[in-house]
Design a protein around this motif. Structure first.
Motif, PDB file in Angstrom:
ATOM      1  N   PHE A 112       0.823  -1.210   0.000  1.00  0.00           N
ATOM      2  CA  PHE A 112       0.000   0.000   0.000  1.00  0.00           C
ATOM      3  C   PHE A 112       0.858   1.263   0.000  1.00  0.00           C
ATOM      4  O   PHE A 112       0.511   2.250  -0.642  1.00  0.00           O
ATOM      5  CB  PHE A 112      -0.969  -0.007   1.188  1.00  0.00           C
ATOM      6  N   GLY A 113       1.967   1.224   0.709  1.00  0.00           N
ATOM      7  CA  GLY A 113       2.853   2.391   0.756  1.00  0.00           C
ATOM      8  C   GLY A 113       3.428   2.743  -0.599  1.00  0.00           C
ATOM      9  O   GLY A 113       3.384   3.902  -1.028  1.00  0.00           O
ATOM     10  N   VAL A 114       3.948   1.746  -1.297  1.00  0.00           N
ATOM     11  CA  VAL A 114       4.563   2.053  -2.597  1.00  0.00           C
ATOM     12  C   VAL A 114       3.507   2.407  -3.640  1.00  0.00           C
ATOM     13  O   VAL A 114       3.786   3.198  -4.539  1.00  0.00           O
ATOM     14  CB  VAL A 114       5.512   0.943  -3.100  1.00  0.00           C
ATOM     15  N   LEU A 115       2.309   1.866  -3.506  1.00  0.00           N
ATOM     16  CA  LEU A 115       1.239   2.297  -4.412  1.00  0.00           C
ATOM     17  C   LEU A 115       0.890   3.761  -4.167  1.00  0.00           C
ATOM     18  O   LEU A 115       0.623   4.507  -5.115  1.00  0.00           O
ATOM     19  CB  LEU A 115       0.006   1.409  -4.253  1.00  0.00           C
ATOM     20  N   GLY A 116       0.914   4.162  -2.903  1.00  0.00           N
ATOM     21  CA  GLY A 116       0.685   5.568  -2.576  1.00  0.00           C
ATOM     22  C   GLY A 116       1.762   6.464  -3.168  1.00  0.00           C
ATOM     23  O   GLY A 116       1.472   7.519  -3.753  1.00  0.00           O
ATOM     24  N   PHE A 117       3.022   6.040  -3.048  1.00  0.00           N
ATOM     25  CA  PHE A 117       4.113   6.828  -3.638  1.00  0.00           C
ATOM     26  C   PHE A 117       4.006   6.859  -5.153  1.00  0.00           C
ATOM     27  O   PHE A 117       4.251   7.892  -5.778  1.00  0.00           O
ATOM     28  CB  PHE A 117       5.478   6.297  -3.202  1.00  0.00           C
ATOM     29  N   ALA A 118       3.638   5.744  -5.756  1.00  0.00           N
ATOM     30  CA  ALA A 118       3.475   5.705  -7.216  1.00  0.00           C
ATOM     31  C   ALA A 118       2.410   6.715  -7.655  1.00  0.00           C
ATOM     32  O   ALA A 118       2.608   7.448  -8.628  1.00  0.00           O
ATOM     33  CB  ALA A 118       3.107   4.299  -7.681  1.00  0.00           C
ATOM     34  N   ALA A 119       1.297   6.750  -6.930  1.00  0.00           N
ATOM     35  CA  ALA A 119       0.226   7.687  -7.272  1.00  0.00           C
ATOM     36  C   ALA A 119       0.694   9.132  -7.118  1.00  0.00           C
ATOM     37  O   ALA A 119       0.458   9.967  -8.010  1.00  0.00           O
ATOM     38  CB  ALA A 119      -0.995   7.428  -6.391  1.00  0.00           C
ATOM     39  N   LEU A 120       1.360   9.438  -6.010  1.00  0.00           N
ATOM     40  CA  LEU A 120       1.847  10.805  -5.798  1.00  0.00           C
ATOM     41  C   LEU A 120       2.887  11.203  -6.841  1.00  0.00           C
ATOM     42  O   LEU A 120       2.881  12.340  -7.340  1.00  0.00           O
ATOM     43  CB  LEU A 120       2.442  10.943  -4.396  1.00  0.00           C
ATOM     44  N   GLU A 121       3.773  10.283  -7.184  1.00  0.00           N
ATOM     45  CA  GLU A 121       4.800  10.582  -8.192  1.00  0.00           C
ATOM     46  C   GLU A 121       4.159  10.774  -9.565  1.00  0.00           C
ATOM     47  O   GLU A 121       4.577  11.650 -10.331  1.00  0.00           O
ATOM     48  CB  GLU A 121       5.874   9.489  -8.182  1.00  0.00           C
ATOM     49  N   TRP A 122       3.136   9.986  -9.868  1.00  0.00           N
ATOM     50  CA  TRP A 122       2.437  10.142 -11.143  1.00  0.00           C
ATOM     51  C   TRP A 122       1.720  11.496 -11.189  1.00  0.00           C
ATOM     52  O   TRP A 122       1.783  12.211 -12.196  1.00  0.00           O
ATOM     53  CB  TRP A 122       1.450   8.996 -11.353  1.00  0.00           C
ATOM     54  N   ILE A 123       1.034  11.844 -10.115  1.00  0.00           N
ATOM     55  CA  ILE A 123       0.360  13.150 -10.049  1.00  0.00           C
ATOM     56  C   ILE A 123       1.389  14.270 -10.185  1.00  0.00           C
ATOM     57  O   ILE A 123       1.180  15.235 -10.920  1.00  0.00           O
ATOM     58  CB  ILE A 123      -0.445  13.281  -8.740  1.00  0.00           C
ATOM     59  N   GLY A 124       2.498  14.129  -9.484  1.00  0.00           N
ATOM     60  CA  GLY A 124       3.562  15.127  -9.569  1.00  0.00           C
ATOM     61  C   GLY A 124       4.118  15.250 -10.971  1.00  0.00           C
ATOM     62  O   GLY A 124       4.414  16.359 -11.442  1.00  0.00           O
ATOM     63  N   LEU A 125       4.273  14.127 -11.662  1.00  0.00           N
ATOM     64  CA  LEU A 125       4.748  14.160 -13.042  1.00  0.00           C
ATOM     65  C   LEU A 125       3.737  14.871 -13.938  1.00  0.00           C
ATOM     66  O   LEU A 125       4.114  15.707 -14.763  1.00  0.00           O
ATOM     67  CB  LEU A 125       4.998  12.736 -13.554  1.00  0.00           C
ATOM     68  N   ARG A 126       2.463  14.555 -13.766  1.00  0.00           N
ATOM     69  CA  ARG A 126       1.416  15.179 -14.592  1.00  0.00           C
ATOM     70  C   ARG A 126       1.342  16.691 -14.352  1.00  0.00           C
ATOM     71  O   ARG A 126       0.951  17.433 -15.242  1.00  0.00           O
ATOM     72  CB  ARG A 126       0.045  14.545 -14.309  1.00  0.00           C
ATOM     73  N   ARG A 127       1.712  17.135 -13.163  1.00  0.00           N
ATOM     74  CA  ARG A 127       1.676  18.563 -12.844  1.00  0.00           C
ATOM     75  C   ARG A 127       2.987  19.273 -13.159  1.00  0.00           C
ATOM     76  O   ARG A 127       3.109  20.472 -12.941  1.00  0.00           O
ATOM     77  CB  ARG A 127       1.311  18.764 -11.383  1.00  0.00           C
ATOM     78  N   SER A 128       3.954  18.533 -13.641  1.00  0.00           N
ATOM     79  CA  SER A 128       5.245  19.121 -13.998  1.00  0.00           C
ATOM     80  C   SER A 128       5.151  19.717 -15.398  1.00  0.00           C
ATOM     81  O   SER A 128       4.580  19.112 -16.307  1.00  0.00           O
ATOM     82  CB  SER A 128       6.346  18.055 -13.958  1.00  0.00           C
ATOM     83  N   ALA A 129       5.728  20.891 -15.554  1.00  0.00           N
ATOM     84  CA  ALA A 129       5.696  21.565 -16.848  1.00  0.00           C
ATOM     85  C   ALA A 129       6.732  20.952 -17.777  1.00  0.00           C
ATOM     86  O   ALA A 129       7.803  20.526 -17.337  1.00  0.00           O
ATOM     87  CB  ALA A 129       5.985  23.054 -16.661  1.00  0.00           C
ATOM     88  N   ASP A 130       6.398  20.925 -19.062  1.00  0.00           N
ATOM     89  CA  ASP A 130       7.372  20.524 -20.060  1.00  0.00           C
ATOM     90  C   ASP A 130       8.551  21.481 -19.950  1.00  0.00           C
ATOM     91  O   ASP A 130       8.376  22.702 -19.896  1.00  0.00           O
ATOM     92  CB  ASP A 130       6.743  20.579 -21.452  1.00  0.00           C
TER      93      ASP A 130
END
Length: 142
Positions: A112-130
């Motif tokens: 569950f912990g690493v799934l949480g980190f995966a989700a946060l990292e994915w959200i962070g990537l999606r919010r990162s500017a090109d």
């Protein structure tokens, strides 16, 4: 290769993943024998995964310290975290080891912990500017 300007969420997620993974690595490397007995997991598994986590933490800290990142590298971290979660679940269900109740809880917490980190990292990537678009902006428009 596409680069992104790391969002604050991405940097925080990478740093939090590094802190938690580093704590787990330290515990597994320093206390492998007692943890093996308590969790019902093989000592070599704890040592080897702890050693892997040391290198993983170094990568995460390097990534968190950079302003720009390859989006594919962040994707590898996200997919790796999902793979780690699936491996924890598979290990618990495989019958290859006989984890105690504490061991099952430890594996579930990992999953569950690493799934949480995966989700946060994915959200962070999606919010990162090109990165190319970010460089083209003037400081006043950022």
């Amino acid at each position: 290769m596409r680069t992104v300007q790391s969002s604050p969420i991405l940097k925080l997620a990478l740093l939090a993943d590094a802190v938690v993974s580093g704590s787990i690595a330290a515990a597994q490397l320093l206390f492998a024998a007692p943890m093996a007995g308590l969790l019902g997991l093989p000592k070599p598994l704890l040592l080897e995964s702890g050693l892997f986590l040391v290198f993983y933490v170094a990568l995460l800290l390097l990534m968190a310290s950079r302003g720009r990142l390859w989006s594919a590298l962040v994707g590898v971290v996200v997919v790796g975290n999902i793979g780690w979660a699936l491996a924890c679940i598979a290990l618990a269900l495989s019958g290859a080891v006989e984890p105690t109740g504490w061991g099952l809880a430890y594996l579930a917490l990992h999953a569950f912990g690493v799934l949480g980190f995966a989700a946060l990292e994915w959200i962070g990537l999606r919010r990162s500017a090109d990165a190319a678009e970010f460089r083209a902006q003037t400081p006043a428009t950022r």
